[in-house]
Scaffold this motif. Structure first.
Motif, PDB file in Angstrom:
ATOM      1  N   ALA A  20       0.834  -1.205   0.000  1.00 21.96           N
ATOM      2  CA  ALA A  20       0.000   0.000   0.000  1.00 21.96           C
ATOM      3  C   ALA A  20       0.869   1.255   0.000  1.00 21.96           C
ATOM      4  O   ALA A  20       0.590   2.222  -0.726  1.00 21.96           O
ATOM      5  CB  ALA A  20      -0.936  -0.004   1.210  1.00 21.96           C
ATOM      6  N   VAL A  21       1.936   1.253   0.781  1.00 25.71           N
ATOM      7  CA  VAL A  21       2.847   2.400   0.810  1.00 25.71           C
ATOM      8  C   VAL A  21       3.544   2.540  -0.545  1.00 25.71           C
ATOM      9  O   VAL A  21       3.669   3.649  -1.087  1.00 25.71           O
ATOM     10  CB  VAL A  21       3.872   2.260   1.960  1.00 25.71           C
ATOM     11  CG1 VAL A  21       4.940   3.334   1.876  1.00 25.71           C
ATOM     12  CG2 VAL A  21       3.162   2.307   3.302  1.00 25.71           C
ATOM     13  N   ALA A  24       1.245   4.056  -3.086  1.00 27.27           N
ATOM     14  CA  ALA A  24       1.143   5.509  -2.916  1.00 27.27           C
ATOM     15  C   ALA A  24       2.356   6.220  -3.511  1.00 27.27           C
ATOM     16  O   ALA A  24       2.217   7.230  -4.202  1.00 27.27           O
ATOM     17  CB  ALA A  24       1.005   5.856  -1.433  1.00 27.27           C
ATOM     18  N   LEU A  27       2.069   6.055  -7.359  1.00 28.75           N
ATOM     19  CA  LEU A  27       1.043   6.962  -7.887  1.00 28.75           C
ATOM     20  C   LEU A  27       1.529   8.408  -7.903  1.00 28.75           C
ATOM     21  O   LEU A  27       1.302   9.134  -8.872  1.00 28.75           O
ATOM     22  CB  LEU A  27      -0.243   6.846  -7.065  1.00 28.75           C
ATOM     23  CG  LEU A  27      -1.080   5.604  -7.314  1.00 28.75           C
ATOM     24  CD1 LEU A  27      -2.222   5.518  -6.307  1.00 28.75           C
ATOM     25  CD2 LEU A  27      -1.610   5.577  -8.730  1.00 28.75           C
ATOM     26  N   ILE A  28       2.199   8.828  -6.847  1.00 26.55           N
ATOM     27  CA  ILE A  28       2.730  10.189  -6.801  1.00 26.55           C
ATOM     28  C   ILE A  28       3.825  10.367  -7.852  1.00 26.55           C
ATOM     29  O   ILE A  28       3.871  11.360  -8.574  1.00 26.55           O
ATOM     30  CB  ILE A  28       3.261  10.532  -5.391  1.00 26.55           C
ATOM     31  CG1 ILE A  28       2.137  10.495  -4.364  1.00 26.55           C
ATOM     32  CG2 ILE A  28       3.969  11.880  -5.377  1.00 26.55           C
ATOM     33  CD1 ILE A  28       1.010  11.446  -4.626  1.00 26.55           C
ATOM     34  N   GLN A  39       6.240  11.566   2.221  1.00 31.69           N
ATOM     35  CA  GLN A  39       5.085  10.699   2.436  1.00 31.69           C
ATOM     36  C   GLN A  39       5.135   9.970   3.769  1.00 31.69           C
ATOM     37  O   GLN A  39       4.099   9.781   4.398  1.00 31.69           O
ATOM     38  CB  GLN A  39       4.942   9.703   1.281  1.00 31.69           C
ATOM     39  CG  GLN A  39       4.250  10.326   0.091  1.00 31.69           C
ATOM     40  CD  GLN A  39       3.991   9.333  -1.007  1.00 31.69           C
ATOM     41  OE1 GLN A  39       4.854   9.105  -1.833  1.00 31.69           O
ATOM     42  NE2 GLN A  39       2.814   8.767  -1.010  1.00 31.69           N
ATOM     43  N   MET A  43       2.252  10.289   6.570  1.00 34.41           N
ATOM     44  CA  MET A  43       1.581   9.133   7.174  1.00 34.41           C
ATOM     45  C   MET A  43       1.669   9.186   8.697  1.00 34.41           C
ATOM     46  O   MET A  43       0.722   8.833   9.393  1.00 34.41           O
ATOM     47  CB  MET A  43       2.187   7.836   6.657  1.00 34.41           C
ATOM     48  CG  MET A  43       1.794   7.499   5.242  1.00 34.41           C
ATOM     49  SD  MET A  43       2.425   5.913   4.713  1.00 34.41           S
ATOM     50  CE  MET A  43       3.944   6.415   3.931  1.00 34.41           C
ATOM     51  N   GLY A  75      -2.244  16.128   1.719  1.00 33.12           N
ATOM     52  CA  GLY A  75      -1.695  15.813   0.400  1.00 33.12           C
ATOM     53  C   GLY A  75      -2.018  16.879  -0.629  1.00 33.12           C
ATOM     54  O   GLY A  75      -1.154  17.271  -1.428  1.00 33.12           O
TER      55      GLY A  75
END
Length: 178
Positions: A20-21, A24, A27-28, A39, A43, A75
């Motif tokens: 999941a990390v 992320a 995607l960024i 990030q 978090m 974000g």
């Protein structure tokens, strides 16, 4: 054999969190071509906000909603105010900005919430399941974590492959100048 199963299931749960990390981060990166070193700090802040909600008597679900919403706001703020101005500039500018934000957020977290390690309360039980009279170290909370990550990954796959929004996002990721 039981120990092997316990360690394998624990590894799958930890791997789901890392996935999941990583998702992320990717995607960024794909959307901005900037590695957001902040990030982890973002978090940390959202997790501490959720922990504060639970500590003041809020439910797990309210804390989850607060974490998601605060992450969304943080974000969006970081993207618009800090990252957008350094897009198109030398890559080192973005590294300095995001790394500096990471240091700032970690410092703020330490000043506001302290440096004492804490245990975040699980959403579901942490007692392992019973299988053929053997207690395995795989709990309903572990199952919840894996299912949430799988649902998010499947949802993103559907959005990116089956919707016009996803097509536009992929096109922007591959050719941002267009």
């Amino acid at each position: 054999m039981g120990r092997f199963l316990d360690l394998s299931l624990a590894g799958i749960t930890s791997g789901a969190i890392y996935a999941a990390v990583a998702l992320a981060l990717v995607l960024i990166w794909r959307s901005t071509r900037i590695v957001n070193f902040a990030q982890g700090g973002m978090m940390t802040i959202t997790t501490f906000l959720a922990y504060t909600v639970v500590g003041h008597g809020g439910s797990y679900w309210l804390a989850l909603a607060v974490a998601i919403l605060s992450g969304l706001v943080l974000g969006a703020f970081v993207e618009r105010v800090l990252v957008r101005p350094v897009e198109g500039r030398p890559p080192l500018d973005a590294v300095v900005v995001t790394f500096g934000l990471y240091v700032l957020l970690q410092g703020l977290a330490g000043m506001i919430f302290g440096g004492t390690p804490r245990s975040y309360p699980p959403g579901f039980g942490i007692t392992g399941f019973q299988v053929d009279g053997h207690q395995i170290l795989f709990s309903p909370n572990d199952l919840w974590v894996i299912l949430v990550v799988l649902v998010i990954m499947a949802g993103l796959a559907v959005v990116f492959r089956r919707t016009s929004l996803g097509l536009r996002m992929r096109a922007a990721a591959f050719a941002p100048e267009v």
